[in-house]
Write a protein that holds these residues in place. Sequence first.
Motif, PDB file in Angstrom:
ATOM      1  N   SER A  34       0.825  -1.209   0.000  1.00 58.49           N
ATOM      2  CA  SER A  34       0.000   0.000   0.000  1.00 58.49           C
ATOM      3  C   SER A  34       0.858   1.258   0.000  1.00 58.49           C
ATOM      4  CB  SER A  34      -0.886   0.022   1.245  1.00 58.49           C
ATOM      5  OG  SER A  34      -1.730  -1.090   1.257  1.00 58.49           O
ATOM      6  N   ARG A  35       0.250   2.338  -0.473  1.00 57.20           N
ATOM      7  CA  ARG A  35       0.883   3.653  -0.371  1.00 57.20           C
ATOM      8  C   ARG A  35       0.217   4.495   0.698  1.00 57.20           C
ATOM      9  NH1 ARG A  35       0.892   6.848  -5.481  1.00 57.20           N
ATOM     10  NH2 ARG A  35      -1.215   6.069  -5.677  1.00 57.20           N
ATOM     11  N   VAL A  36      -0.925   4.016   1.191  1.00 51.60           N
ATOM     12  CA  VAL A  36      -1.650   4.695   2.253  1.00 51.60           C
ATOM     13  C   VAL A  36      -2.185   3.622   3.199  1.00 51.60           C
ATOM     14  CG1 VAL A  36      -3.553   6.256   2.841  1.00 51.60           C
ATOM     15  CG2 VAL A  36      -2.403   6.487   0.647  1.00 51.60           C
ATOM     16  N   VAL A  37      -1.997   3.835   4.492  1.00 48.46           N
ATOM     17  CA  VAL A  37      -2.557   2.929   5.494  1.00 48.46           C
ATOM     18  C   VAL A  37      -3.408   3.778   6.437  1.00 48.46           C
ATOM     19  CG1 VAL A  37      -2.086   1.211   7.266  1.00 48.46           C
ATOM     20  CG2 VAL A  37      -0.544   1.418   5.303  1.00 48.46           C
ATOM     21  N   VAL A  38      -4.696   3.441   6.488  1.00 43.32           N
ATOM     22  CA  VAL A  38      -5.680   4.235   7.216  1.00 43.32           C
ATOM     23  C   VAL A  38      -6.300   3.388   8.327  1.00 43.32           C
ATOM     24  CG1 VAL A  38      -7.830   5.559   6.994  1.00 43.32           C
ATOM     25  CG2 VAL A  38      -6.228   5.457   5.075  1.00 43.32           C
ATOM     26  N   PRO A  39      -6.310   3.892   9.562  1.00 38.93           N
ATOM     27  CA  PRO A  39      -6.992   3.143  10.612  1.00 38.93           C
ATOM     28  C   PRO A  39      -8.510   3.195  10.436  1.00 38.93           C
ATOM     29  CG  PRO A  39      -6.008   5.155  11.502  1.00 38.93           C
ATOM     30  CD  PRO A  39      -5.658   5.099  10.055  1.00 38.93           C
ATOM     31  N   THR A  78       4.672   9.428  -2.777  1.00 41.34           N
ATOM     32  CA  THR A  78       4.230   9.297  -4.177  1.00 41.34           C
ATOM     33  C   THR A  78       2.729   9.525  -4.327  1.00 41.34           C
ATOM     34  OG1 THR A  78       3.976   6.900  -3.959  1.00 41.34           O
ATOM     35  CG2 THR A  78       6.106   7.720  -4.802  1.00 41.34           C
ATOM     36  N   CYS A  79       2.004   9.585  -3.237  1.00 47.19           N
ATOM     37  CA  CYS A  79       0.563   9.885  -3.296  1.00 47.19           C
ATOM     38  C   CYS A  79       0.319  11.324  -3.716  1.00 47.19           C
ATOM     39  CB  CYS A  79      -0.084   9.653  -1.938  1.00 47.19           C
ATOM     40  SG  CYS A  79      -0.106   7.954  -1.400  1.00 47.19           S
ATOM     41  N   ARG A  80       1.321  12.161  -3.549  1.00 55.24           N
ATOM     42  CA  ARG A  80       1.163  13.592  -3.808  1.00 55.24           C
ATOM     43  C   ARG A  80       0.587  13.867  -5.190  1.00 55.24           C
ATOM     44  NH1 ARG A  80       3.546  17.078  -6.740  1.00 55.24           N
ATOM     45  NH2 ARG A  80       5.307  15.723  -7.185  1.00 55.24           N
ATOM     46  N   ALA A  81       1.157  13.255  -6.229  1.00 53.99           N
ATOM     47  CA  ALA A  81       0.700  13.521  -7.599  1.00 53.99           C
ATOM     48  C   ALA A  81      -0.744  13.068  -7.796  1.00 53.99           C
ATOM     49  CB  ALA A  81       1.626  12.832  -8.596  1.00 53.99           C
ATOM     50  N   ASP A  82      -1.101  11.935  -7.249  1.00 54.17           N
ATOM     51  CA  ASP A  82      -2.478  11.448  -7.383  1.00 54.17           C
ATOM     52  C   ASP A  82      -3.451  12.346  -6.639  1.00 54.17           C
ATOM     53  OD1 ASP A  82      -1.842   9.161  -8.954  1.00 54.17           O
ATOM     54  OD2 ASP A  82      -1.154   8.148  -7.146  1.00 54.17           O
ATOM     55  N   ILE A  83      -3.083  12.788  -5.449  1.00 50.21           N
ATOM     56  CA  ILE A  83      -3.944  13.693  -4.692  1.00 50.21           C
ATOM     57  C   ILE A  83      -4.073  15.025  -5.427  1.00 50.21           C
ATOM     58  CG2 ILE A  83      -4.153  15.019  -2.544  1.00 50.21           C
ATOM     59  CD1 ILE A  83      -2.924  12.580  -1.096  1.00 50.21           C
ATOM     60  N   GLU A  84      -2.979  15.486  -6.024  1.00 51.70           N
ATOM     61  CA  GLU A  84      -3.038  16.742  -6.785  1.00 51.70           C
ATOM     62  C   GLU A  84      -4.008  16.633  -7.957  1.00 51.70           C
ATOM     63  OE1 GLU A  84      -0.147  19.824  -9.214  1.00 51.70           O
ATOM     64  OE2 GLU A  84       0.700  18.545  -7.652  1.00 51.70           O
ATOM     65  N   TYR A 111      -6.556  14.726  -8.121  1.00 50.78           N
ATOM     66  CA  TYR A 111      -7.869  14.680  -7.493  1.00 50.78           C
ATOM     67  C   TYR A 111      -8.328  16.096  -7.141  1.00 50.78           C
ATOM     68  CZ  TYR A 111     -11.305  11.663  -5.220  1.00 50.78           C
ATOM     69  OH  TYR A 111     -12.441  10.977  -4.886  1.00 50.78           O
ATOM     70  N   LEU A 112      -7.447  16.888  -6.522  1.00 56.71           N
ATOM     71  CA  LEU A 112      -7.789  18.263  -6.152  1.00 56.71           C
ATOM     72  C   LEU A 112      -8.093  19.119  -7.377  1.00 56.71           C
ATOM     73  CD1 LEU A 112      -5.114  18.895  -3.375  1.00 56.71           C
ATOM     74  CD2 LEU A 112      -7.588  18.657  -3.037  1.00 56.71           C
ATOM     75  N   ARG A 113      -7.329  18.954  -8.430  1.00 55.33           N
ATOM     76  CA  ARG A 113      -7.541  19.745  -9.656  1.00 55.33           C
ATOM     77  C   ARG A 113      -8.904  19.467 -10.285  1.00 55.33           C
ATOM     78  NH1 ARG A 113      -2.151  20.778 -13.120  1.00 55.33           N
ATOM     79  NH2 ARG A 113      -0.891  21.573 -11.418  1.00 55.33           N
ATOM     80  N   LYS A 114      -9.436  18.281 -10.033  1.00 56.57           N
ATOM     81  CA  LYS A 114     -10.769  17.928 -10.533  1.00 56.57           C
ATOM     82  C   LYS A 114     -11.866  18.463  -9.611  1.00 56.57           C
ATOM     83  CE  LYS A 114      -9.346  13.672 -12.835  1.00 56.57           C
ATOM     84  NZ  LYS A 114      -9.467  12.210 -12.856  1.00 56.57           N
ATOM     85  N   GLY A 115     -11.452  19.111  -8.511  1.00 55.54           N
ATOM     86  CA  GLY A 115     -12.417  19.667  -7.576  1.00 55.54           C
ATOM     87  C   GLY A 115     -12.972  18.650  -6.592  1.00 55.54           C
ATOM     88  N   LYS A 116     -12.349  17.501  -6.519  1.00 53.73           N
ATOM     89  CA  LYS A 116     -12.793  16.464  -5.589  1.00 53.73           C
ATOM     90  C   LYS A 116     -12.073  16.673  -4.265  1.00 53.73           C
ATOM     91  CE  LYS A 116     -13.695  13.203  -9.282  1.00 53.73           C
ATOM     92  NZ  LYS A 116     -13.451  11.860  -9.799  1.00 53.73           N
ATOM     93  N   LEU A 117     -12.852  16.847  -3.197  1.00 50.59           N
ATOM     94  CA  LEU A 117     -12.263  17.198  -1.905  1.00 50.59           C
ATOM     95  C   LEU A 117     -12.500  16.161  -0.814  1.00 50.59           C
ATOM     96  CD1 LEU A 117     -13.234  20.979  -1.798  1.00 50.59           C
ATOM     97  CD2 LEU A 117     -11.202  19.904  -2.790  1.00 50.59           C
ATOM     98  N   LYS A 118     -13.289  15.159  -1.069  1.00 51.65           N
ATOM     99  CA  LYS A 118     -13.598  14.149  -0.050  1.00 51.65           C
ATOM    100  C   LYS A 118     -12.376  13.276   0.195  1.00 51.65           C
ATOM    101  CE  LYS A 118     -18.131  14.744   0.457  1.00 51.65           C
ATOM    102  NZ  LYS A 118     -18.740  15.132   1.664  1.00 51.65           N
ATOM    103  N   THR A 119     -11.838  13.370   1.396  1.00 52.98           N
ATOM    104  CA  THR A 119     -10.627  12.633   1.740  1.00 52.98           C
ATOM    105  C   THR A 119     -10.838  11.133   1.604  1.00 52.98           C
ATOM    106  OG1 THR A 119     -10.034  14.409   3.245  1.00 52.98           O
ATOM    107  CG2 THR A 119      -8.840  12.355   3.496  1.00 52.98           C
ATOM    108  N   ASN A 143      -9.933   5.765  -1.332  1.00 51.60           N
ATOM    109  CA  ASN A 143     -10.389   4.662  -2.174  1.00 51.60           C
ATOM    110  C   ASN A 143      -9.686   4.688  -3.523  1.00 51.60           C
ATOM    111  OD1 ASN A 143     -12.137   3.623  -0.225  1.00 51.60           O
ATOM    112  ND2 ASN A 143     -13.810   4.949  -0.875  1.00 51.60           N
ATOM    113  N   ALA A 144      -9.514   5.875  -4.090  1.00 58.19           N
ATOM    114  CA  ALA A 144      -8.837   6.000  -5.381  1.00 58.19           C
ATOM    115  C   ALA A 144      -7.356   5.617  -5.276  1.00 58.19           C
ATOM    116  CB  ALA A 144      -8.970   7.429  -5.908  1.00 58.19           C
ATOM    117  N   LEU A 145      -6.754   5.814  -4.106  1.00 52.13           N
ATOM    118  CA  LEU A 145      -5.349   5.463  -3.889  1.00 52.13           C
ATOM    119  C   LEU A 145      -5.177   4.008  -3.458  1.00 52.13           C
ATOM    120  CD1 LEU A 145      -4.292   8.702  -2.007  1.00 52.13           C
ATOM    121  CD2 LEU A 145      -3.463   7.978  -4.259  1.00 52.13           C
ATOM    122  N   ASN A 146      -6.278   3.264  -3.424  1.00 48.21           N
ATOM    123  CA  ASN A 146      -6.255   1.862  -2.984  1.00 48.21           C
ATOM    124  C   ASN A 146      -5.614   1.715  -1.610  1.00 48.21           C
ATOM    125  OD1 ASN A 146      -7.501   0.815  -5.353  1.00 48.21           O
ATOM    126  ND2 ASN A 146      -5.555   1.100  -6.413  1.00 48.21           N
ATOM    127  N   ALA A 147      -6.061   2.534  -0.701  1.00 50.07           N
ATOM    128  CA  ALA A 147      -5.527   2.513   0.662  1.00 50.07           C
ATOM    129  C   ALA A 147      -5.848   1.188   1.349  1.00 50.07           C
ATOM    130  CB  ALA A 147      -6.133   3.669   1.462  1.00 50.07           C
TER     131      ALA A 147
END
Length: 133
Positions: A51-56, A72-78, A80-88, A93-97
Amino acid sequence: YSDVYTNKGPLGGIHTGLCHSKTEWNWVIGCDMPNINPDILGYLLQHIGNSRVVVPLWKGSAEPLCAIYHRTCRADIERYLRKGKLKTIMAMNALNASFINITEDLDFYSPYLFTNLNTQQEVTSFISNNREG
C-alpha cells in the motif's frame, strides 16, 4: 506551510505536507486529535504491505487524518484536487488505501483515541475531563 491549493480542506493540507516532505513515509495527524497515541504509528507501519496509504478504521469509520502516506501519493492527490474532488475518504479509495481495524485488544487502544475537538466548548470539556473526551 501555506496550502498549495487553498480552500481544499484536509485533502489540500495532506497534499501540501507531501509536497514539502523529505521522507518516503509520512504520518498525517489532524491537529484537533489530542489523544493520538504514538504507538499507533508502529502498528500502521506493520501493515504497509504494497500500500501507499494505510488508514486506521475506528468503529467502522476510516480515519484518514491519522494515517500514513507514501510521498508518491502527492501527484495522485493533486490530480484529485484539480478535478475539484475534496472528499478525503474518496481519495483514499482511489489510492487503494489499506484500511486497518483498531480494536480493543491492541496495547495502545483507548476509547478516546480518535477524539476530535472542533469547538471551544469541546476543548473546554476535554480539558476539564482529564484530557480524554
